[in-house]
Motif scaffolding. Structure first.
Motif, PDB file in Angstrom:
ATOM      1  N   LEU A 133      15.228   5.879 -38.339  1.00  0.00           N
ATOM      2  CA  LEU A 133      14.105   6.105 -37.418  1.00  0.00           C
ATOM      3  C   LEU A 133      14.050   5.002 -36.356  1.00  0.00           C
ATOM      4  N   LEU A 134      14.363   3.781 -36.780  1.00  0.00           N
ATOM      5  CA  LEU A 134      14.269   2.634 -35.863  1.00  0.00           C
ATOM      6  C   LEU A 134      15.277   2.720 -34.716  1.00  0.00           C
ATOM      7  N   ILE A 135      16.451   3.338 -34.977  1.00  0.00           N
ATOM      8  CA  ILE A 135      17.455   3.419 -33.902  1.00  0.00           C
ATOM      9  C   ILE A 135      17.385   4.745 -33.142  1.00  0.00           C
ATOM     10  N   ALA A 136      16.478   5.615 -33.590  1.00  0.00           N
ATOM     11  CA  ALA A 136      16.352   6.925 -32.917  1.00  0.00           C
ATOM     12  C   ALA A 136      15.725   6.742 -31.537  1.00  0.00           C
ATOM     13  N   PRO A 137      16.141   7.566 -30.553  1.00  0.00           N
ATOM     14  CA  PRO A 137      15.582   7.422 -29.200  1.00  0.00           C
ATOM     15  C   PRO A 137      14.090   7.751 -29.132  1.00  0.00           C
TER      16      PRO A 137
END
Length: 359
Positions: free
Chosen positions: A97-101
């Protein structure tokens, strides 16, 4: 929108029951896309069995571990993530989730309570170090709380006595005509044998519908796990197989009195419009007693002193002979309470309020 619901099963069926009912409400009533990640798929699948295949097909049921692979697919980021009952998200899933745009909204879905303080915390932010917005969502009876899971509302065709589910046809043939029916689904620790013996001293016949595992629990608590329990002839014990969520809803509607446990059954017993004992999950710090008292304050707000005393006695496992004389008044109150609940949840209850909150 795409929703991911995380469910860790603590109380055998209640937690899974709530997550499954929420998922089906979101898909069938609101056209949402839902995945459930659960750490006990056999239990979840049992509860979901017997449901319209079209409803089940729309819900993607996954193992808890399957969520770990999602860090490689940031495209599939959900719009909403639900941590049911405060369970922690798997670390690798959170990393994804943290690296999702696009960041989702995380909802900490709490246990249902009638305690007045929940309205102050409902919908409030829960700031996180990782920066993804997270909010508390408290289901509740009050208009300013998160509502109740009311779908499906038991309808006339559904609760018809002739609409016997296939899995119950054999058991249901054992019921005696003109006999009061009581369904039993409670935790170990309830004084059930003593309660049934007291019931047997009343001048009436009772058929006791024992849910899956209750007979063994009763035999074990009697101290004679291998022997048949002997009760007066007025009491007949009928043990039924494990049933799906919808089939259990039907049972509640067909009994005159229900003993229930867990959050999902608690709401369904109220929607059945029958008197019931809620065997609330016992907690070491006695928090369950506060929770039960808060519900009874609300449930009995406009009732007579006599009915208040009877219901409180019943809910705290007083013997039936001590309160059964109030059963007719309690039955009338149960129907009125059901009508009030449906009126108060006319906006669609928890699923609809969750949709509105996220929007």
């Amino acid at each position: 929108m795409r929703w991911d619901i995380f469910c860790q099963i603590v109380d055998n069926y209640g937690d899974a029951g709530v997550c499954w009912r929420l998922a089906r409400s979101l898909t069938s009533l609101h056209g949402q896309e839902v995945r459930i990640f659960c750490d006990d798929l056999p239990t979840l699948n049992l509860l979901a069995s017997g449901v319209d295949p079209e409803i089940k097909r729309r819900i993607d049921i996954q193992t808890w571990e399957a969520s770990h692979h999602n860090s490689r697919h940031p495209v599939e980021t959900p719009d909403v993530v639900i941590e049911a009952f405060g369970c922690d998200l798997p670390e690798r899933y959170l990393a994804g989730l943290l690296i999702a745009p696009k960041k989702p909204v995380i909802i900490n879905l709490e246990y249902l309570s009638a305690e007045p303080w929940i309205a102050e915390f409902h919908g409030k932010p829960s700031p996180q170090a990782h920066g993804i917005p997270k909010y508390f969502f408290f289901p509740g009876f009050q208009a300013n709380a998160g509502g109740l899971l009311i779908d499906p509302v038991p309808s006339e065709p559904f609760v018809s006595p002739t609409n016997i589910p296939a899995s119950l046809k054999t058991s249901w043939k054992l019921l005696r005509p003109n006999t009061k029916r009581i369904s039993v689904f409670c935790y170990p620790g309830a004084p059930l044998l003593k309660w049934l013996e007291d019931l047997g001293r009343l001048s009436e016949n009772f058929d006791i519908v024992l849910t899956h595992g209750q007979l063994e629990q009763l035999q074990f608590s009697s101290g004679y796990p291998t022997q048949t329990i002997t009760l007066p002839a007025s009491i007949q014990l009928i043990s039924i197989p494990f049933v799906s969520q919808d089939e259990y809803d039907w049972i509640l509607s067909q009994c005159d009195f229900n003993i229930i446990r867990g959050e999902d059954s608690f709401v369904r017993a109220q929607l059945a419009g029958k008197p019931f004992i809620w065997h609330i999950y016992p907690q070491k710090d006695h928090a369950h007693e506060v929770k039960l008292a808060a519900f009874l304050d609300l449930y009995l707000e406009d009732t007579s002193q006599e009915l208040k005393h009877a219901v409180i006695a019943a809910m705290t496992w007083a013997m039936p002979s001590q309160w059964i004389q109030s059963i007719d008044a309690w039955s009338a109150h149960s129907k009125a309470w059901r009508a009030d609940l449906l009126k108060n949840q006319a906006d669609g209850g928890l699923a609809a309020r969750l949709m509105g909150f996220v929007a």
